[in-house]
Design a protein around this motif. Structure first.
Motif, PDB file in Angstrom:
ATOM      1  N   ARG A  24      -2.663   9.508   6.352  1.00  0.00           N
ATOM      2  CA  ARG A  24      -3.429   8.386   5.764  1.00  0.00           C
ATOM      3  C   ARG A  24      -2.617   7.697   4.670  1.00  0.00           C
ATOM      4  O   ARG A  24      -2.654   6.476   4.536  1.00  0.00           O
ATOM      5  CB  ARG A  24      -4.756   8.903   5.213  1.00  0.00           C
ATOM      6  CG  ARG A  24      -5.789   9.150   6.300  1.00  0.00           C
ATOM      7  CD  ARG A  24      -7.060   9.782   5.759  1.00  0.00           C
ATOM      8  NE  ARG A  24      -8.102   9.823   6.783  1.00  0.00           N
ATOM      9  CZ  ARG A  24      -9.201  10.563   6.709  1.00  0.00           C
ATOM     10  NH1 ARG A  24      -9.395  11.344   5.628  1.00  0.00           N
ATOM     11  NH2 ARG A  24     -10.099  10.532   7.671  1.00  0.00           N
ATOM     12  N   PHE A  25      -1.897   8.489   3.898  1.00  0.00           N
ATOM     13  CA  PHE A  25      -1.045   7.882   2.876  1.00  0.00           C
ATOM     14  C   PHE A  25       0.009   6.981   3.511  1.00  0.00           C
ATOM     15  O   PHE A  25       0.242   5.851   3.088  1.00  0.00           O
ATOM     16  CB  PHE A  25      -0.356   8.953   2.040  1.00  0.00           C
ATOM     17  CG  PHE A  25       0.938   8.492   1.443  1.00  0.00           C
ATOM     18  CD1 PHE A  25       0.951   7.555   0.429  1.00  0.00           C
ATOM     19  CD2 PHE A  25       2.147   8.951   1.932  1.00  0.00           C
ATOM     20  CE1 PHE A  25       2.145   7.091  -0.104  1.00  0.00           C
ATOM     21  CE2 PHE A  25       3.342   8.501   1.412  1.00  0.00           C
ATOM     22  CZ  PHE A  25       3.340   7.567   0.393  1.00  0.00           C
ATOM     23  N   ALA A  73      -0.093   5.513   6.325  1.00  0.00           N
ATOM     24  CA  ALA A  73      -0.709   4.325   6.915  1.00  0.00           C
ATOM     25  C   ALA A  73      -1.046   3.287   5.850  1.00  0.00           C
ATOM     26  O   ALA A  73      -0.894   2.078   6.060  1.00  0.00           O
ATOM     27  CB  ALA A  73      -1.972   4.723   7.679  1.00  0.00           C
ATOM     28  N   ASP A  74      -1.483   3.771   4.669  1.00  0.00           N
ATOM     29  CA  ASP A  74      -1.856   2.849   3.580  1.00  0.00           C
ATOM     30  C   ASP A  74      -0.640   2.341   2.824  1.00  0.00           C
ATOM     31  O   ASP A  74      -0.652   1.244   2.267  1.00  0.00           O
ATOM     32  CB  ASP A  74      -2.805   3.540   2.593  1.00  0.00           C
ATOM     33  CG  ASP A  74      -4.140   3.896   3.243  1.00  0.00           C
ATOM     34  OD1 ASP A  74      -4.460   3.273   4.280  1.00  0.00           O
ATOM     35  OD2 ASP A  74      -4.814   4.802   2.738  1.00  0.00           O
ATOM     36  N   GLY A  75       0.413   3.188   2.771  1.00  0.00           N
ATOM     37  CA  GLY A  75       1.608   2.798   2.023  1.00  0.00           C
ATOM     38  C   GLY A  75       1.451   2.921   0.534  1.00  0.00           C
ATOM     39  O   GLY A  75       2.249   2.410  -0.239  1.00  0.00           O
ATOM     40  N   GLU A  76       0.403   3.612   0.090  1.00  0.00           N
ATOM     41  CA  GLU A  76       0.172   3.810  -1.337  1.00  0.00           C
ATOM     42  C   GLU A  76      -0.057   5.284  -1.602  1.00  0.00           C
ATOM     43  O   GLU A  76      -0.779   5.952  -0.869  1.00  0.00           O
ATOM     44  CB  GLU A  76      -1.037   3.018  -1.828  1.00  0.00           C
ATOM     45  CG  GLU A  76      -0.872   1.508  -1.729  1.00  0.00           C
ATOM     46  CD  GLU A  76      -2.102   0.783  -2.240  1.00  0.00           C
ATOM     47  OE1 GLU A  76      -3.041   1.466  -2.691  1.00  0.00           O
ATOM     48  OE2 GLU A  76      -2.115  -0.455  -2.172  1.00  0.00           O
ATOM     49  N   ALA A  77       0.558   5.786  -2.653  1.00  0.00           N
ATOM     50  CA  ALA A  77       0.394   7.195  -3.010  1.00  0.00           C
ATOM     51  C   ALA A  77      -1.015   7.453  -3.519  1.00  0.00           C
ATOM     52  O   ALA A  77      -1.699   6.558  -3.990  1.00  0.00           O
ATOM     53  CB  ALA A  77       1.410   7.589  -4.079  1.00  0.00           C
ATOM     54  N   GLU A  78      -1.446   8.709  -3.389  1.00  0.00           N
ATOM     55  CA  GLU A  78      -2.739   9.080  -3.938  1.00  0.00           C
ATOM     56  C   GLU A  78      -2.678   8.996  -5.464  1.00  0.00           C
ATOM     57  O   GLU A  78      -1.619   8.843  -6.063  1.00  0.00           O
ATOM     58  CB  GLU A  78      -3.109  10.495  -3.494  1.00  0.00           C
ATOM     59  CG  GLU A  78      -3.300  10.605  -1.978  1.00  0.00           C
ATOM     60  CD  GLU A  78      -3.998  11.902  -1.582  1.00  0.00           C
ATOM     61  OE1 GLU A  78      -4.338  12.690  -2.481  1.00  0.00           O
ATOM     62  OE2 GLU A  78      -4.222  12.106  -0.377  1.00  0.00           O
ATOM     63  N   GLU A  79      -3.834   9.117  -6.076  1.00  0.00           N
ATOM     64  CA  GLU A  79      -3.925   8.952  -7.531  1.00  0.00           C
ATOM     65  C   GLU A  79      -3.016   9.926  -8.273  1.00  0.00           C
ATOM     66  O   GLU A  79      -2.508   9.620  -9.338  1.00  0.00           O
ATOM     67  CB  GLU A  79      -5.380   9.154  -7.986  1.00  0.00           C
ATOM     68  CG  GLU A  79      -6.310   8.038  -7.525  1.00  0.00           C
ATOM     69  CD  GLU A  79      -7.737   8.284  -7.974  1.00  0.00           C
ATOM     70  OE1 GLU A  79      -7.946   9.198  -8.794  1.00  0.00           O
ATOM     71  OE2 GLU A  79      -8.634   7.556  -7.528  1.00  0.00           O
ATOM     72  N   ALA A 103      -8.742  11.451  14.284  1.00  0.00           N
ATOM     73  CA  ALA A 103      -8.207  10.640  13.189  1.00  0.00           C
ATOM     74  C   ALA A 103      -6.684  10.744  13.125  1.00  0.00           C
ATOM     75  O   ALA A 103      -5.990   9.749  12.904  1.00  0.00           O
ATOM     76  CB  ALA A 103      -8.829  11.081  11.872  1.00  0.00           C
ATOM     77  N   LEU A 104      -6.167  11.936  13.333  1.00  0.00           N
ATOM     78  CA  LEU A 104      -4.718  12.129  13.317  1.00  0.00           C
ATOM     79  C   LEU A 104      -4.045  11.358  14.451  1.00  0.00           C
ATOM     80  O   LEU A 104      -3.043  10.662  14.250  1.00  0.00           O
ATOM     81  CB  LEU A 104      -4.384  13.617  13.430  1.00  0.00           C
ATOM     82  CG  LEU A 104      -4.583  14.470  12.174  1.00  0.00           C
ATOM     83  CD1 LEU A 104      -4.547  15.950  12.504  1.00  0.00           C
ATOM     84  CD2 LEU A 104      -3.544  14.141  11.123  1.00  0.00           C
TER      85      LEU A 104
END
Length: 323
Positions: free
Chosen positions: A20-21, A23-29, A73-74
């Motif tokens: 998911r990271f 796919a989003d291209g943004e790191a988690e918090e 989902a994977l």
């Protein structure tokens, strides 16, 4: 392409968090997976998520609806999902012509049995097996272990009954290059404790990163195992005895001899009649084997020690036997 293999991923929540990271291209918090934003190609990463259990066993443990949703989902995110993959026999799950992996992740390996020797063997067999799938030029391996399990100086809990991770990694030809705290992704559930859905306590857990020396020739291992062997020289001719000469001969025998220490000398009757029946001089030394750059396994040290025992009588000329 940067290829990642995740082994033994329980309910596959770690692989899903990573996918998911990407796919989003943004790191988690908390910054988890941020390393893939630079250098490793960002979204040009392919993940293979595996479980040791079969699909049927996963459904029984975690619930069919939950597992099927995770797998769906994977796969939608482009992740290859495989079940029944044994981390100690990776050649059985991946054909020889398959592309090699840049990174292999094995989080919290466990046999399911609370026996130290079995879990040490699991690590040893994994590090031997992973060579069949790892990129020999740039590959690295990450193993996450609970507090105290690894047995390195980085552990906050120093236990005698640890899993000896660096020693077992050396059996596969790996050296430890870094140790960092394990930061669980926000959506990760580390479950499977005692073969159930129970969660592990991740306080103090560490990620150990290993590399084969060929991928980083100039690197010095963060920690390396050391091995202790004693050696006894029997039937020493006293008129020719020079302790410094013996110390020098032992220390120069192998580049893996880290330190040699004199322990004691005594006059005793040899237990072996072939050595003699009269009291003769016996000298005892302690050898510490260690290597800062090359992986040094217990088997390799035992072999060096045996060759040393066989060579010393001819090297010194004044010794009848070595024990």
């Amino acid at each position: 392409m940067y290829r990642i293999l995740v082994l033994g991923d329980g309910d596959m929540s770690y692989s899903l968090a990573m996918a998911r990271f990407l796919a989003d291209g943004e790191a988690e918090e908390d910054g988890h997976f941020s390393e893939f934003l630079d250098g490793d190609g960002g979204r040009d990463v392919h993940i293979v998520a595996t479980t040791f259990l079969s699909m049927e066993q996963l459904n029984q443990r975690y619930g069919m609806e939950s597992i099927e949703c995770t797998v769906a989902a994977l796969e939608e995110l482009g992740v290859c999902v495989r079940h029944g993959v044994d981390a100690t026999a990776l050649h059985a799950s991946f054909e020889e012509q398959c592309p090699r992996f840049s990174l292999v992740i094995f989080n919290y390996p466990h046999t399911g049995v609370r026996k130290i020797q079995l879990n040490r063997r699991l690590l040893r067999d994994f590090f031997i097996s992973v060579n069949d799938v790892l990129d020999p030029d740039q590959g690295k391996v990450r193993v996450a272990l609970l507090r105290g399990q690894g047995g390195t100086p980085a552990d906050s809990d120093q236990r005698v009954d640890n899993w000896r991770v660096i020693e077992n990694a050396a059996e596969g030809g790996f050296v430890l290059t870094s140790v960092l705290p394990f930061r669980a992704p926000l959506s990760y559930t580390c479950s499977g404790r005692r073969r159930r859905c129970s969660k592990f306590n991740l306080t103090g857990a560490l990620v150990h990163e290993f590399r084969p020396p060929a991928t980083q020739p100039s690197a010095v291992a963060l920690f390396q195992p050391s091995y202790r062997h004693d050696i006894s020289l029997w039937g020493v001719r006293e008129e020719e005895y020079e302790r410094k000469r013996i110390l020098f001969a032992i220390s120069q025998f192998s580049g893996h001899v880290h330190r040699v220490k004199f322990l004691e000398e005594m006059r005793v009757t040899p237990r072996d009649p072939s050595v003699g029946t009269k009291k003769t001089l016996s000298v005892l030394f302690r050898i510490i084997y260690k290597s800062q750059r090359m992986p040094l396994s217990r088997a390799a040290v035992n072999s060096i020690q045996q060759r040393l025992r066989e060579s010393l009588p001819s090297l010194l000329g004044n010794v009848i036997a070595v024990r």
